[in-house]
Design a protein around this motif. Sequence first.
Motif, PDB file in Angstrom:
ATOM      1  N   UNK A 103       0.836  -1.214   0.000  1.00 21.70           N
ATOM      2  CA  UNK A 103       0.000   0.000   0.000  1.00 21.70           C
ATOM      3  C   UNK A 103       0.860   1.249   0.000  1.00 21.70           C
ATOM      4  N   UNK A 104       1.901   1.269   0.839  1.00 25.56           N
ATOM      5  CA  UNK A 104       2.731   2.465   1.009  1.00 25.56           C
ATOM      6  C   UNK A 104       3.336   2.926  -0.309  1.00 25.56           C
ATOM      7  N   UNK A 105       3.620   1.985  -1.207  1.00 26.28           N
ATOM      8  CA  UNK A 105       4.230   2.339  -2.488  1.00 26.28           C
ATOM      9  C   UNK A 105       3.275   3.104  -3.391  1.00 26.28           C
ATOM     10  N   UNK A 106       1.989   3.117  -3.059  1.00 28.42           N
ATOM     11  CA  UNK A 106       1.001   3.761  -3.918  1.00 28.42           C
ATOM     12  C   UNK A 106       0.203   4.847  -3.201  1.00 28.42           C
ATOM     13  N   UNK A 107       0.593   5.201  -1.986  1.00 32.92           N
ATOM     14  CA  UNK A 107      -0.105   6.263  -1.265  1.00 32.92           C
ATOM     15  C   UNK A 107       0.261   7.627  -1.831  1.00 32.92           C
ATOM     16  N   UNK A 108      -0.688   8.553  -1.903  1.00 33.20           N
ATOM     17  CA  UNK A 108      -0.360   9.915  -2.324  1.00 33.20           C
ATOM     18  C   UNK A 108       0.410  10.642  -1.227  1.00 33.20           C
ATOM     19  N   UNK A 109       0.947  11.777  -1.555  1.00 32.65           N
ATOM     20  CA  UNK A 109       1.662  12.595  -0.567  1.00 32.65           C
ATOM     21  C   UNK A 109       0.749  12.889   0.615  1.00 32.65           C
ATOM     22  N   UNK A 110       1.199  12.575   1.822  1.00 30.36           N
ATOM     23  CA  UNK A 110       0.405  12.816   3.019  1.00 30.36           C
ATOM     24  C   UNK A 110      -0.611  11.738   3.323  1.00 30.36           C
ATOM     25  N   UNK A 111      -0.686  10.706   2.481  1.00 30.42           N
ATOM     26  CA  UNK A 111      -1.651   9.630   2.700  1.00 30.42           C
ATOM     27  C   UNK A 111      -1.224   8.717   3.840  1.00 30.42           C
ATOM     28  N   UNK A 112      -2.165   7.935   4.336  1.00 31.47           N
ATOM     29  CA  UNK A 112      -1.877   7.025   5.435  1.00 31.47           C
ATOM     30  C   UNK A 112      -2.812   5.819   5.376  1.00 31.47           C
ATOM     31  N   UNK A 113      -2.546   4.857   6.215  1.00 29.26           N
ATOM     32  CA  UNK A 113      -3.331   3.626   6.274  1.00 29.26           C
ATOM     33  C   UNK A 113      -4.066   3.582   7.603  1.00 29.26           C
ATOM     34  N   UNK A 114      -5.365   3.345   7.565  1.00 29.37           N
ATOM     35  CA  UNK A 114      -6.164   3.152   8.780  1.00 29.37           C
ATOM     36  C   UNK A 114      -6.341   1.646   8.983  1.00 29.37           C
TER      37      UNK A 114
END
Length: 477
Positions: A103-114
Amino acid sequence: MTPTTKKAAIIGGGVIGGGWAARFLLNGWDVAVFDPDPEAERKIGAVLDRARASLPALYDRALPPEGALTFCDSLVDALQGADWVQESVSERLELKHKVYDQIAAHLPEGGFIASSTSGFKASDLAANGAPVVVVHPFNPVYLLPLAEITGEPELRAKALPVVQSIGMSPLEMHAEIDAFIGNRFQEAIWREALWMIKDGIATTAQIDDAMRMGFGLRLAQMGLFETYRLAGGEAGMASYMEQFGPSLHWPWSRLTDVPDLDAALVQAISDQSDAQSGHMTIARMETLRDDNLVAILRGLRRTGSGAGGVITAHEESLDSDGEIDGLPVTQRRAVPVTWTDYNGHMNEAAYLELGTWATDGLMKLVGADDAYVASGKSFFTVDTRIRYLGEVHRGAVLTVTTQVLEGAGKKMKLFHRILKEDGSLAATIETLMLHTDLNTRRACLPEPAVAEALETLAAAHAGRDAPGAGGSVGQRN
Protein backbone atom coordinates in the motif's frame (compact mmCIF):
# COMPACT_ATOMS: atom_id res chain seq x y z
CA MET A 1 -17.18 9.76 -9.61
CA THR A 2 -18.23 13.40 -9.23
CA PRO A 3 -15.58 15.94 -8.12
CA THR A 4 -17.10 16.18 -4.63
CA THR A 5 -17.38 12.42 -4.06
CA LYS A 6 -14.71 10.88 -1.87
CA LYS A 7 -13.36 7.37 -2.29
CA ALA A 8 -12.50 4.77 0.33
CA ALA A 9 -10.31 1.77 -0.47
CA ILE A 10 -11.23 -1.26 1.63
CA ILE A 11 -8.41 -3.78 1.79
CA GLY A 12 -9.83 -7.01 3.17
CA GLY A 13 -13.54 -7.71 2.77
CA GLY A 14 -14.41 -9.90 5.74
CA VAL A 15 -16.95 -9.07 8.44
CA ILE A 16 -15.16 -5.88 9.49
CA GLY A 17 -14.09 -4.83 5.99
CA GLY A 18 -17.64 -5.36 4.76
CA GLY A 19 -18.95 -3.27 7.62
CA TRP A 20 -16.56 -0.44 6.74
CA ALA A 21 -17.63 -0.67 3.08
CA ALA A 22 -21.27 -0.30 4.12
CA ARG A 23 -20.55 2.60 6.52
CA PHE A 24 -18.69 4.59 3.84
CA LEU A 25 -21.00 3.65 0.96
CA LEU A 26 -24.21 4.62 2.77
CA ASN A 27 -22.64 7.95 3.71
CA GLY A 28 -22.11 8.86 0.06
CA TRP A 29 -18.51 7.68 -0.47
CA ASP A 30 -17.45 5.64 -3.47
CA VAL A 31 -15.92 2.39 -2.26
CA ALA A 32 -13.35 0.13 -3.91
CA VAL A 33 -12.83 -3.29 -2.32
CA PHE A 34 -9.88 -5.62 -2.76
CA ASP A 35 -10.07 -9.12 -1.32
CA PRO A 36 -8.73 -12.24 -3.07
CA ASP A 37 -11.53 -14.34 -1.58
CA PRO A 38 -13.74 -15.41 -4.54
CA GLU A 39 -16.75 -15.14 -2.21
CA ALA A 40 -15.98 -11.55 -1.18
CA GLU A 41 -18.59 -9.95 -3.43
CA ARG A 42 -21.35 -12.24 -2.17
CA LYS A 43 -20.36 -11.79 1.48
CA ILE A 44 -20.15 -8.01 1.28
CA GLY A 45 -23.44 -7.96 -0.61
CA ALA A 46 -25.10 -9.69 2.35
CA VAL A 47 -23.58 -7.13 4.75
CA LEU A 48 -24.81 -4.29 2.56
CA ASP A 49 -28.34 -5.72 2.49
CA ARG A 50 -28.42 -5.67 6.28
CA ALA A 51 -26.85 -2.20 6.46
CA ARG A 52 -29.35 -0.73 3.99
CA ALA A 53 -32.18 -2.11 6.11
CA SER A 54 -30.84 -0.72 9.38
CA LEU A 55 -28.45 2.28 9.23
CA PRO A 56 -30.87 4.71 7.46
CA ALA A 57 -33.53 3.73 10.00
CA LEU A 58 -31.54 5.47 12.73
CA TYR A 59 -32.07 8.88 11.14
CA ASP A 60 -35.00 11.25 10.73
CA ARG A 61 -33.29 12.75 7.69
CA ALA A 62 -32.21 10.82 4.61
CA LEU A 63 -28.54 9.89 4.32
CA PRO A 64 -26.63 11.13 1.24
CA PRO A 65 -27.16 9.29 -2.05
CA GLU A 66 -25.32 5.97 -1.92
CA GLY A 67 -21.85 5.90 -3.46
CA ALA A 68 -20.59 3.53 -6.14
CA LEU A 69 -19.22 0.12 -5.10
CA THR A 70 -16.40 -1.51 -7.09
CA PHE A 71 -14.68 -4.86 -6.56
CA CYS A 72 -11.08 -4.69 -7.77
CA ASP A 73 -8.81 -7.45 -9.07
CA SER A 74 -5.70 -5.92 -7.53
CA LEU A 75 -4.73 -3.90 -4.52
CA VAL A 76 -3.25 -1.21 -6.77
CA ASP A 77 -6.57 -0.77 -8.60
CA ALA A 78 -8.42 -0.31 -5.31
CA LEU A 79 -5.95 2.35 -4.17
CA GLN A 80 -6.29 4.53 -7.29
CA GLY A 81 -7.66 7.94 -6.26
CA ALA A 82 -8.48 6.79 -2.71
CA ASP A 83 -8.96 9.48 -0.05
CA TRP A 84 -9.06 6.88 2.74
CA VAL A 85 -7.44 3.44 2.98
CA GLN A 86 -8.96 1.00 5.49
CA GLU A 87 -7.01 -2.19 6.12
CA SER A 88 -9.00 -5.09 7.57
CA VAL A 89 -6.91 -8.18 6.81
CA SER A 90 -6.37 -11.06 9.23
CA GLU A 91 -4.77 -10.39 12.62
CA ARG A 92 -1.29 -11.61 11.69
CA LEU A 93 1.42 -9.00 12.08
CA GLU A 94 3.62 -10.39 9.29
CA LEU A 95 0.66 -10.36 6.89
CA LYS A 96 -0.21 -6.77 7.79
CA HIS A 97 3.39 -5.67 7.26
CA LYS A 98 3.41 -7.33 3.84
CA VAL A 99 0.17 -5.57 2.86
CA TYR A 100 1.41 -2.22 4.22
CA ASP A 101 4.57 -2.42 2.09
CA GLN A 102 2.39 -2.79 -1.01
CA ILE A 103 0.00 0.00 0.00
CA ALA A 104 2.73 2.46 1.01
CA ALA A 105 4.23 2.34 -2.49
CA HIS A 106 1.00 3.76 -3.92
CA LEU A 107 -0.11 6.26 -1.27
CA PRO A 108 -0.36 9.92 -2.32
CA GLU A 109 1.66 12.60 -0.57
CA GLY A 110 0.40 12.82 3.02
CA GLY A 111 -1.65 9.63 2.70
CA PHE A 112 -1.88 7.03 5.44
CA ILE A 113 -3.33 3.63 6.27
CA ALA A 114 -6.16 3.15 8.78
CA SER A 115 -6.02 -0.28 10.39
CA SER A 116 -8.98 -2.14 11.87
CA THR A 117 -6.68 -4.21 14.10
CA SER A 118 -8.27 -5.51 17.28
CA GLY A 119 -5.14 -5.48 19.40
CA PHE A 120 -1.84 -4.48 17.76
CA LYS A 121 -0.32 -1.13 18.72
CA ALA A 122 0.14 1.38 15.94
CA SER A 123 3.89 1.47 16.59
CA ASP A 124 4.06 -2.30 15.98
CA LEU A 125 2.04 -1.97 12.79
CA ALA A 126 4.27 0.89 11.56
CA ALA A 127 7.51 -0.89 12.44
CA ASN A 128 8.55 -1.14 8.77
CA GLY A 129 7.98 2.57 8.19
CA ALA A 130 4.47 2.63 6.73
CA PRO A 131 2.22 5.49 7.95
CA VAL A 132 -0.37 3.55 9.97
CA VAL A 133 -3.00 4.78 12.42
CA VAL A 134 -5.28 2.41 14.32
CA VAL A 135 -8.99 3.02 13.67
CA HIS A 136 -10.54 0.13 15.56
CA PRO A 137 -14.33 -0.28 15.12
CA PHE A 138 -16.88 -2.59 16.70
CA ASN A 139 -19.11 -5.04 14.86
CA PRO A 140 -21.43 -4.21 13.16
CA VAL A 141 -19.34 -1.32 11.92
CA TYR A 142 -22.26 0.20 10.03
CA LEU A 143 -24.34 0.60 13.23
CA LEU A 144 -22.04 0.95 16.25
CA PRO A 145 -20.46 4.41 16.34
CA LEU A 146 -17.29 3.82 18.38
CA ALA A 147 -13.90 3.88 16.66
CA GLU A 148 -10.80 3.77 18.89
CA ILE A 149 -8.01 5.82 17.31
CA THR A 150 -4.37 5.53 18.32
CA GLY A 151 -1.03 6.24 16.68
CA GLU A 152 1.11 9.24 15.80
CA PRO A 153 -0.58 12.58 16.70
CA GLU A 154 -0.53 13.95 13.14
CA LEU A 155 -2.20 10.80 11.79
CA ARG A 156 -4.80 10.81 14.55
CA ALA A 157 -5.59 14.42 13.66
CA LYS A 158 -6.19 13.43 10.03
CA ALA A 159 -8.34 10.43 10.92
CA LEU A 160 -10.63 12.08 13.48
CA PRO A 161 -12.71 14.33 11.17
CA VAL A 162 -13.19 11.62 8.55
CA VAL A 163 -14.45 9.10 11.10
CA GLN A 164 -16.78 11.72 12.54
CA SER A 165 -18.09 12.69 9.09
CA ILE A 166 -19.48 9.19 8.50
CA GLY A 167 -21.50 9.24 11.71
CA MET A 168 -19.05 7.60 14.09
CA SER A 169 -17.74 8.61 17.49
CA PRO A 170 -13.92 8.70 17.46
CA LEU A 171 -12.25 7.90 20.78
CA GLU A 172 -8.75 9.32 20.56
CA MET A 173 -6.19 7.52 22.72
CA HIS A 174 -3.01 9.37 23.57
CA ALA A 175 -1.30 6.35 25.14
CA GLU A 176 -0.61 3.13 23.24
CA ILE A 177 -1.81 -0.11 24.81
CA ASP A 178 -2.46 -3.55 23.39
CA ALA A 179 -6.18 -4.21 22.65
CA PHE A 180 -7.08 -0.56 23.39
CA ILE A 181 -9.94 0.20 25.81
CA GLY A 182 -13.03 -1.60 24.58
CA ASN A 183 -11.42 -4.96 23.88
CA ARG A 184 -9.70 -4.99 27.27
CA PHE A 185 -13.09 -4.74 28.97
CA GLN A 186 -14.54 -7.40 26.71
CA GLU A 187 -11.59 -9.66 27.47
CA ALA A 188 -12.05 -9.19 31.22
CA ILE A 189 -15.74 -10.13 31.01
CA TRP A 190 -14.91 -13.08 28.74
CA ARG A 191 -12.37 -14.47 31.20
CA GLU A 192 -14.78 -14.23 34.12
CA ALA A 193 -17.49 -15.91 32.05
CA LEU A 194 -15.15 -18.79 31.19
CA TRP A 195 -14.49 -19.38 34.89
CA MET A 196 -18.20 -19.34 35.73
CA ILE A 197 -18.82 -22.07 33.17
CA LYS A 198 -15.70 -23.99 34.17
CA ASP A 199 -16.77 -23.95 37.83
CA GLY A 200 -20.38 -24.87 37.01
CA ILE A 201 -21.69 -21.57 38.40
CA ALA A 202 -23.59 -20.41 35.32
CA THR A 203 -24.48 -21.41 31.78
CA THR A 204 -23.95 -19.40 28.61
CA ALA A 205 -27.66 -18.47 28.60
CA GLN A 206 -27.58 -17.28 32.22
CA ILE A 207 -24.49 -15.17 31.59
CA ASP A 208 -26.00 -13.56 28.50
CA ASP A 209 -29.28 -12.89 30.34
CA ALA A 210 -27.44 -11.21 33.21
CA MET A 211 -25.99 -8.76 30.68
CA ARG A 212 -28.83 -8.12 28.28
CA MET A 213 -31.57 -8.00 30.91
CA GLY A 214 -29.62 -5.87 33.36
CA PHE A 215 -26.37 -3.97 33.37
CA GLY A 216 -25.85 -4.17 29.59
CA LEU A 217 -28.76 -1.82 29.02
CA ARG A 218 -27.42 0.59 31.60
CA LEU A 219 -23.95 0.56 30.10
CA ALA A 220 -25.39 1.24 26.64
CA GLN A 221 -26.48 4.73 27.61
CA MET A 222 -24.34 5.78 30.58
CA GLY A 223 -21.19 3.71 30.60
CA LEU A 224 -19.48 2.37 33.72
CA PHE A 225 -18.63 5.37 35.88
CA GLU A 226 -21.87 7.29 35.39
CA THR A 227 -23.78 4.09 36.25
CA TYR A 228 -21.81 3.65 39.46
CA ARG A 229 -22.18 7.33 40.28
CA LEU A 230 -25.95 6.84 40.27
CA ALA A 231 -25.53 3.84 42.54
CA GLY A 232 -24.09 6.20 45.14
CA GLY A 233 -27.38 8.13 45.32
CA GLU A 234 -27.46 11.89 45.88
CA ALA A 235 -23.98 11.82 47.40
CA GLY A 236 -22.59 10.65 44.06
CA MET A 237 -19.41 8.75 43.25
CA ALA A 238 -17.66 9.42 46.55
CA SER A 239 -20.53 7.71 48.36
CA TYR A 240 -20.43 4.77 45.98
CA MET A 241 -16.68 4.28 46.47
CA GLU A 242 -17.08 4.49 50.25
CA GLN A 243 -19.87 1.90 50.24
CA PHE A 244 -18.58 -0.53 47.67
CA GLY A 245 -14.84 0.12 47.50
CA PRO A 246 -14.04 -2.58 50.07
CA SER A 247 -15.72 -5.16 47.82
CA LEU A 248 -12.70 -4.96 45.52
CA HIS A 249 -10.84 -6.99 48.12
CA TRP A 250 -13.52 -9.66 48.31
CA PRO A 251 -13.09 -12.89 46.30
CA TRP A 252 -16.02 -12.15 43.99
CA SER A 253 -14.27 -12.82 40.68
CA ARG A 254 -11.35 -14.68 39.18
CA LEU A 255 -10.16 -12.01 36.81
CA THR A 256 -6.57 -12.49 37.95
CA ASP A 257 -6.64 -16.10 36.85
CA VAL A 258 -7.57 -17.73 33.55
CA PRO A 259 -8.91 -21.29 33.13
CA ASP A 260 -7.30 -23.65 30.67
CA LEU A 261 -9.42 -23.93 27.56
CA ASP A 262 -9.22 -27.71 27.66
CA ALA A 263 -11.43 -29.98 25.57
CA ALA A 264 -14.01 -30.38 28.35
CA LEU A 265 -14.51 -26.62 28.80
CA VAL A 266 -14.65 -25.96 25.06
CA GLN A 267 -17.23 -28.74 24.66
CA ALA A 268 -19.32 -27.43 27.56
CA ILE A 269 -19.40 -23.92 26.08
CA SER A 270 -20.21 -25.23 22.61
CA ASP A 271 -23.03 -27.48 23.85
CA GLN A 272 -24.58 -24.78 26.01
CA SER A 273 -24.37 -22.21 23.22
CA ASP A 274 -26.05 -24.64 20.81
CA ALA A 275 -28.84 -25.22 23.31
CA GLN A 276 -29.20 -21.49 23.83
CA SER A 277 -29.39 -20.28 20.23
CA GLY A 278 -28.73 -23.17 17.88
CA HIS A 279 -32.32 -23.00 16.63
CA MET A 280 -31.51 -19.75 14.78
CA THR A 281 -29.28 -19.30 11.74
CA ILE A 282 -26.44 -16.80 11.91
CA ALA A 283 -28.21 -14.65 9.33
CA ARG A 284 -31.35 -14.61 11.48
CA MET A 285 -29.34 -13.71 14.58
CA GLU A 286 -27.59 -10.88 12.73
CA THR A 287 -30.90 -9.45 11.57
CA LEU A 288 -32.29 -9.75 15.09
CA ARG A 289 -29.21 -8.02 16.47
CA ASP A 290 -29.52 -5.16 13.98
CA ASP A 291 -33.24 -4.71 14.63
CA ASN A 292 -32.62 -4.63 18.37
CA LEU A 293 -29.80 -2.12 18.04
CA VAL A 294 -31.93 0.13 15.84
CA ALA A 295 -34.69 0.11 18.45
CA ILE A 296 -32.24 0.81 21.30
CA LEU A 297 -30.36 3.51 19.40
CA ARG A 298 -33.55 5.21 18.25
CA GLY A 299 -34.60 5.29 21.89
CA LEU A 300 -31.26 6.82 22.86
CA ARG A 301 -31.43 9.41 20.07
CA ARG A 302 -34.67 10.81 21.45
CA THR A 303 -32.83 11.92 24.59
CA GLY A 304 -29.41 12.44 23.01
CA SER A 305 -27.89 9.96 25.47
CA GLY A 306 -24.80 7.91 24.64
CA ALA A 307 -24.68 6.76 21.03
CA GLY A 308 -27.98 8.55 20.40
CA GLY A 309 -26.21 11.89 20.68
CA VAL A 310 -23.79 10.85 17.93
CA ILE A 311 -26.71 10.10 15.60
CA THR A 312 -28.49 13.41 16.22
CA ALA A 313 -25.25 15.37 15.77
CA HIS A 314 -24.55 13.59 12.50
CA GLU A 315 -28.13 14.15 11.36
CA GLU A 316 -27.73 17.89 11.81
CA SER A 317 -24.86 17.83 9.31
CA LEU A 318 -26.96 16.23 6.56
CA ASP A 319 -28.27 18.36 3.71
CA SER A 320 -31.71 20.00 3.91
CA ASP A 321 -34.38 18.67 1.59
CA GLY A 322 -35.41 21.63 -0.62
CA GLU A 323 -38.58 21.52 -2.75
CA ILE A 324 -40.48 19.23 -5.13
CA ASP A 325 -42.83 20.76 -7.69
CA GLY A 326 -42.72 24.06 -5.82
CA LEU A 327 -43.75 22.53 -2.48
CA PRO A 328 -41.36 22.39 0.46
CA VAL A 329 -40.01 18.98 1.46
CA THR A 330 -40.77 18.84 5.18
CA GLN A 331 -39.62 15.29 5.87
CA ARG A 332 -37.58 12.61 4.15
CA ARG A 333 -36.56 9.42 5.88
CA ALA A 334 -36.25 5.66 5.64
CA VAL A 335 -38.92 3.49 7.25
CA PRO A 336 -37.37 1.91 10.39
CA VAL A 337 -38.24 -1.57 11.60
CA THR A 338 -39.94 0.07 14.61
CA TRP A 339 -42.54 1.47 12.19
CA THR A 340 -43.53 -1.91 10.77
CA ASP A 341 -46.06 -4.56 11.78
CA TYR A 342 -45.89 -8.36 11.73
CA ASN A 343 -46.27 -8.32 7.94
CA GLY A 344 -43.30 -6.02 7.49
CA HIS A 345 -45.61 -3.19 6.37
CA MET A 346 -45.51 0.35 7.69
CA ASN A 347 -48.33 0.50 10.23
CA GLU A 348 -51.09 3.09 10.47
CA ALA A 349 -49.69 4.87 13.49
CA ALA A 350 -46.39 5.41 11.68
CA TYR A 351 -48.11 7.40 8.92
CA LEU A 352 -49.48 9.74 11.57
CA GLU A 353 -46.06 10.04 13.18
CA LEU A 354 -44.50 10.82 9.81
CA GLY A 355 -47.17 13.49 9.25
CA THR A 356 -46.46 14.90 12.69
CA TRP A 357 -42.76 15.35 11.89
CA ALA A 358 -43.69 16.88 8.53
CA THR A 359 -45.95 19.36 10.32
CA ASP A 360 -43.04 20.20 12.62
CA GLY A 361 -40.91 20.75 9.52
CA LEU A 362 -43.45 23.22 8.13
CA MET A 363 -43.71 24.96 11.49
CA LYS A 364 -39.94 25.46 11.57
CA LEU A 365 -40.10 26.76 8.02
CA VAL A 366 -42.46 29.58 9.06
CA GLY A 367 -40.55 30.36 12.26
CA ALA A 368 -42.58 28.32 14.77
CA ASP A 369 -39.44 26.44 15.76
CA ASP A 370 -38.15 25.10 19.08
CA ALA A 371 -37.33 28.58 20.34
CA TYR A 372 -40.82 29.79 19.41
CA VAL A 373 -42.40 26.90 21.32
CA ALA A 374 -40.14 27.59 24.28
CA SER A 375 -41.43 31.18 24.29
CA GLY A 376 -44.93 29.88 24.96
CA LYS A 377 -46.61 29.69 21.53
CA SER A 378 -47.33 26.77 19.21
CA PHE A 379 -49.87 25.13 16.88
CA PHE A 380 -52.15 22.40 18.24
CA THR A 381 -53.72 19.72 16.03
CA VAL A 382 -57.52 19.86 15.88
CA ASP A 383 -58.36 17.40 13.11
CA THR A 384 -56.47 14.94 10.90
CA ARG A 385 -57.50 12.76 7.97
CA ILE A 386 -55.18 10.13 6.46
CA ARG A 387 -55.73 8.36 3.16
CA TYR A 388 -53.66 5.18 2.72
CA LEU A 389 -52.93 4.82 -0.99
CA GLY A 390 -49.93 2.51 -1.34
CA GLU A 391 -48.17 -0.26 0.55
CA VAL A 392 -44.85 0.65 2.18
CA HIS A 393 -42.21 -1.71 3.56
CA ARG A 394 -39.27 -1.29 5.93
CA GLY A 395 -36.26 0.47 4.47
CA ALA A 396 -38.30 2.45 1.92
CA VAL A 397 -37.31 6.12 1.71
CA LEU A 398 -40.38 8.34 1.97
CA THR A 399 -40.48 12.01 1.07
CA VAL A 400 -43.17 14.37 2.37
CA THR A 401 -44.11 17.63 0.66
CA THR A 402 -46.44 20.05 2.42
CA GLN A 403 -49.01 22.37 0.87
CA VAL A 404 -50.52 25.15 2.96
CA LEU A 405 -54.27 25.10 2.23
CA GLU A 406 -55.07 27.83 4.74
CA GLY A 407 -52.82 30.13 6.71
CA ALA A 408 -54.79 33.07 8.05
CA GLY A 409 -55.68 34.13 11.56
CA LYS A 410 -55.42 31.34 14.10
CA LYS A 411 -55.80 28.51 11.55
CA MET A 412 -53.16 26.49 9.76
CA LYS A 413 -54.50 23.85 7.40
CA LEU A 414 -51.90 21.59 5.76
CA PHE A 415 -51.94 18.90 3.08
CA HIS A 416 -49.04 16.43 3.25
CA ARG A 417 -48.19 14.23 0.27
CA ILE A 418 -46.19 11.13 1.25
CA LEU A 419 -44.21 10.06 -1.81
CA LYS A 420 -42.45 6.77 -2.51
CA GLU A 421 -39.06 6.65 -4.19
CA ASP A 422 -40.73 6.28 -7.62
CA GLY A 423 -42.76 9.45 -7.01
CA SER A 424 -46.08 7.66 -6.48
CA LEU A 425 -48.32 8.55 -3.53
CA ALA A 426 -48.17 6.31 -0.51
CA ALA A 427 -50.64 8.43 1.45
CA THR A 428 -51.99 11.94 1.96
CA ILE A 429 -52.58 13.61 5.29
CA GLU A 430 -54.84 16.61 5.79
CA THR A 431 -54.50 18.31 9.13
CA LEU A 432 -56.07 21.38 10.74
CA MET A 433 -54.25 23.22 13.51
CA LEU A 434 -54.97 26.19 15.74
CA HIS A 435 -52.35 28.57 17.05
CA THR A 436 -52.33 28.36 20.84
CA ASP A 437 -50.93 30.18 23.84
CA LEU A 438 -49.24 27.45 25.88
CA ASN A 439 -49.76 29.36 29.11
CA THR A 440 -53.51 29.98 28.82
CA ARG A 441 -54.13 26.89 26.62
CA ARG A 442 -56.40 29.04 24.45
CA ALA A 443 -56.26 29.80 20.74
CA CYS A 444 -54.57 33.07 19.83
CA LEU A 445 -53.05 34.83 16.83
CA PRO A 446 -49.48 33.91 15.84
CA GLU A 447 -46.65 36.36 16.28
CA PRO A 448 -46.43 38.71 13.26
CA ALA A 449 -43.34 37.11 11.69
CA VAL A 450 -44.87 33.63 11.85
CA ALA A 451 -48.24 34.87 10.56
CA GLU A 452 -46.58 36.66 7.64
CA ALA A 453 -44.47 33.62 6.66
CA LEU A 454 -47.52 31.35 6.83
CA GLU A 455 -49.66 33.73 4.76
CA THR A 456 -46.88 33.98 2.15
CA LEU A 457 -46.75 30.20 1.76
CA ALA A 458 -50.56 29.95 1.62
CA ALA A 459 -50.63 32.55 -1.17
CA ALA A 460 -47.88 30.73 -3.08
CA HIS A 461 -49.77 27.43 -2.80
CA ALA A 462 -53.21 28.87 -3.59
CA GLY A 463 -54.98 27.38 -6.60
CA ARG A 464 -53.00 24.14 -6.49
CA ASP A 465 -54.90 20.88 -6.68
CA ALA A 466 -54.96 18.88 -3.42
CA PRO A 467 -56.48 15.48 -4.34
CA GLY A 468 -58.69 14.17 -1.53
CA ALA A 469 -58.57 17.31 0.58
CA GLY A 470 -61.90 18.19 2.15
CA GLY A 471 -63.39 14.76 1.50
CA SER A 472 -65.14 12.46 3.93
CA VAL A 473 -63.84 9.17 5.32
CA GLY A 474 -63.75 6.57 2.56
CA GLN A 475 -64.03 9.13 -0.25
CA ARG A 476 -61.31 8.62 -2.86
CA ASN A 477 -62.07 11.25 -5.53
